[in-house]
Write a protein that holds these residues in place. Sequence first.
Motif, short mmCIF file in Angstrom:
data_model
loop_
_atom_site.label_atom_id
_atom_site.label_comp_id
_atom_site.label_asym_id
_atom_site.label_seq_id
_atom_site.Cartn_x
_atom_site.Cartn_y
_atom_site.Cartn_z
N ASN A 101 1.69 38.44 24.20
CA ASN A 101 2.71 38.23 25.24
C ASN A 101 4.05 38.87 24.92
O ASN A 101 4.97 38.77 25.70
N GLY A 143 7.36 33.38 22.92
CA GLY A 143 6.72 32.38 23.77
C GLY A 143 7.81 31.59 24.47
O GLY A 143 8.72 32.13 25.07
N LYS A 144 7.72 30.26 24.40
CA LYS A 144 8.74 29.39 25.02
C LYS A 144 9.85 29.03 24.03
O LYS A 144 10.74 28.27 24.37
N HIS A 178 2.98 36.43 15.30
CA HIS A 178 3.64 36.94 16.50
C HIS A 178 4.77 37.93 16.18
O HIS A 178 4.80 39.03 16.70
N ASP A 185 2.47 26.72 20.53
CA ASP A 185 2.75 27.23 21.86
C ASP A 185 1.61 28.16 22.26
O ASP A 185 1.28 29.09 21.52
N TYR A 225 1.56 30.51 24.27
CA TYR A 225 2.03 31.87 24.54
C TYR A 225 2.37 32.64 23.27
O TYR A 225 2.84 33.77 23.33
N VAL A 226 2.16 32.02 22.12
CA VAL A 226 2.48 32.63 20.83
C VAL A 226 1.19 33.02 20.13
O VAL A 226 0.23 32.26 20.10
N ARG A 285 1.36 31.01 15.21
CA ARG A 285 0.60 29.76 15.21
C ARG A 285 -0.23 29.57 13.95
O ARG A 285 -0.75 28.50 13.70
N SER A 305 1.79 41.12 19.15
CA SER A 305 1.50 39.90 19.89
C SER A 305 1.00 40.22 21.29
O SER A 305 1.29 41.27 21.84
#
Length: 165
Positions: free
Chosen positions: A133, A157-158, A114, A107, A109-110, A97, A131
């Motif tokens: 996640n 992430g996604k 990452h 995102d 989740y990032v 990010r 990271s």
Amino acid sequence: MPPVVLTLLQALFLLLLYVFVGRAVRAIVRDLSPAGAASALGKVRAPKTAPRAKAPRRERKPANVAPAELLVHLPDGSTRLLALDDRLDGGGITFGRAPDVTVQLDDPYVSDRHARVYRVDDGWVLADLGSTNGTYHNKSKVSAPVRLVAGDQLAIGKTVVEARR
């Protein structure tokens, strides 16, 4: 209604209630025991169906073909194509990010920084940069750098990244 009928209905209702509770407890025990309730109680049941014959194996792509590009499938449905070439020798491709990464992902989740794909010898390697996640390579969490081959899928992430020839 006569009192005898009411008493019979109460008894029937209690019986149904006990059966329901018993089945619920049995299902919970079966779900929580490692090999099911039958083995936990010492009872072993024979399988109901015969084991299936193994399907013939499909020919796999050569396992050592290095990818030539990364196709990034963003959560919003758009895609981005990144060429893996010798110009990326220094830092490779970074995902995150932060504003200074190669592929910026919006995102939650990032992490800021990452993951990174970088060149090693004649191939490309994926590394998680600590990271929160995690980074996934072919649905397995990356704990150490992993060599990429064409056909691999990465999850950040996604976002799904596909390594292609």
